[in-house]
Structures are given as structure tokens and as C-alpha cells.
Design an enzyme around this catalytic site. Structure first.
Site, short mmCIF file in Angstrom:
data_model
loop_
_atom_site.label_atom_id
_atom_site.label_comp_id
_atom_site.label_asym_id
_atom_site.label_seq_id
_atom_site.Cartn_x
_atom_site.Cartn_y
_atom_site.Cartn_z
N CYS A 155 10.34 -1.50 4.22
CA CYS A 155 9.80 -2.35 3.16
C CYS A 155 10.74 -3.50 2.82
O CYS A 155 10.28 -4.60 2.47
CB CYS A 155 9.50 -1.53 1.91
N ASP A 204 2.65 -5.70 -2.45
CA ASP A 204 3.25 -4.46 -1.95
C ASP A 204 2.40 -4.01 -0.76
O ASP A 204 1.26 -3.58 -0.92
CB ASP A 204 3.25 -3.40 -3.05
N HIS A 249 12.47 1.65 -2.79
CA HIS A 249 11.25 0.93 -2.44
C HIS A 249 11.44 -0.52 -2.84
O HIS A 249 12.15 -0.82 -3.80
CB HIS A 249 10.03 1.51 -3.15
#
Length: 204
Positions: A17, A85, A68
Site C-alpha cells: 500500500c 484507498d 496501512h
């Protein structure tokens, strides 16, 4: 909107990510959008995040990540408008207030903090994230040299000095929060983040 960023047009590699967000920041800045990279973590590296595609529907998509990262767009007043996201089950982009209500829901998060501890948010200007994020992906290697998850097909995102800064950039300690603003980006608690960045009403 005079611009559009579609999920299917974004570079995406599962479990990377931090790199997905680097590419999103790059594209949003090219489009003239004020954006920030947001790193979620805590000293225990146990970060509960709901509505994740990797999670189970029965648990509202809950995954406990070590960290994250997502991207958010802010307006001229510094309030978050949208969140980008690539790992969420929610829309892309998603209204920022709704994203936080469903991804970090107040009641469940109060309960989960007893097990996983408080979570913190390191907010980094998009331009700074592009200039300074640097990873050789060594954190994804097992002791035997195999990958925990297949890496992206493109080269590592390393700055000109070639120094891997992944650990210091993705980790968040209690000291980072106490001395927020003294390091890379600014570190907020969940309550502080809500108060600083979110509107009470839906903005999309």
C-alpha cells in the site's frame, strides 16, 4: 470534478500500500489536487482497519495490519474531502467522513484498543511523500530470501541516495505522537485526526 482518478487506472500491488499511495500521490499532484499520504500504525504494529477487501464480510472487512497507508484529498481549509484507498471495499474515491466512520468506527475501535492499543496517523504532504519515501522492499523478505507477497513489477522506489527509510517512515511510536511535527509529517491520535481533518457533514 474536472478531473477523475479511477481505481482500475491506478498502479496496484497487494500488500504494498505504501507504494500504491506513492503512485496515487504522483497522479493527483499532476492533476493539481492537494493530497496527503496517511500512514496508520502504532508501537505494537497492530492496526485494526475495517472495510478492507482482504477482510471477511462477517467481520465488516476487518484486518489487523502492521501498518496501512491511504491517500486523502484536502480542501483549501485543510479539511479532508475524499479518501483514495485501493484496499477498501468502499467506493473509490470515498467521502472522507464516511470513510472514517466505517473504516475506523468509533465504538468498535474503543473496544479493540484494549487488545491492540491506540492507533496513530502520520500525515505527510503529498509532495514530501514523493520526494522522501524510500524503500528497498527488504521488509517483505523472509529469512530464507523468499517474498512474503509478490513484489510490484517496477523497480523499487528509492531516493537518489539509495537509503532504505521504510522502517522509520512506516513505524509510529508514542514519542512520535508526543513530539508531533518534529519528524516526517505530523502524527495524530484517531480523535485528533477526526477533529483536525474531518467535517461533521458529508462533503461529497
Amino acid at each position: 470534478m474536472s478531473w477523475e482518478l479511477r481505481r482500475e487506472e491506478c498502479k496496484y500491488t497487494s500488500c504494498y500500500c505504501e507504494e500504491n499511495v506513492w503512485w496515487m500521490c504522483n497522479e493527483l499532484i499532476r492533476l493539481g489536487v492537494r493530497c496527503f499520504a496517511v500512514v496508520c500504525s502504532n508501537p505494537n504494529r497492530t492496526t485494526p482497519v475495517f472495510q478492507q477487501r482482504a477482510g471477511n464480510e462477517a467481520n465488516a472487512g476487518l484486518v489487523v495490519w502492521d501498518y496501512h497507508v491511504f491517500c486523502m484529498q484536502c480542501d483549501a481549509e485543510g479539511k479532508a474531502i475524499r479518501v483514495f484507498d485501493l484496499d477498501t471495499r468502499l467506493d473509490f474515491p470515498q467521502d472522507a467522513t464516511e470513510y472514517f466512520e466505517r473504516t475506523f468506527p468509533e465504538g468498535p475501535m474503543l473496544f479493540l484498543r484494549q487488545t491492540f492499543g491506540d492507533i496513530f496517523f502520520r500525515v505527510v504532504e503529498g509532495e514530501s511523500y514523493l520526494r522522501e519515501f524510500s524503500s528497498d522492499r527488504s521488509h517483505m523478505k523472509l529469512p530464507d530470501g523468499k517474498w512474503q507477497a509478490p513484489p510490484p513489477s517496477y523497480a523499487c522506489i528509492l531516493q537518489d541516495d539509495g537509503v532504505n527509510r521504510f522502517d522509520e517512515q512506516m513505524a509510529i511510536s508514542s514519542k512520535d505522537h508526543r513530539e508531533r511535527g518534529s519528524g516526517w509529517g505530523t502524527v495524530y491520535s484517531l480523535d485528533e485526526f477526526r477533529e483536525t481533518f474531518l467535517y461533521n457533514n458529508k462533503h461529497l
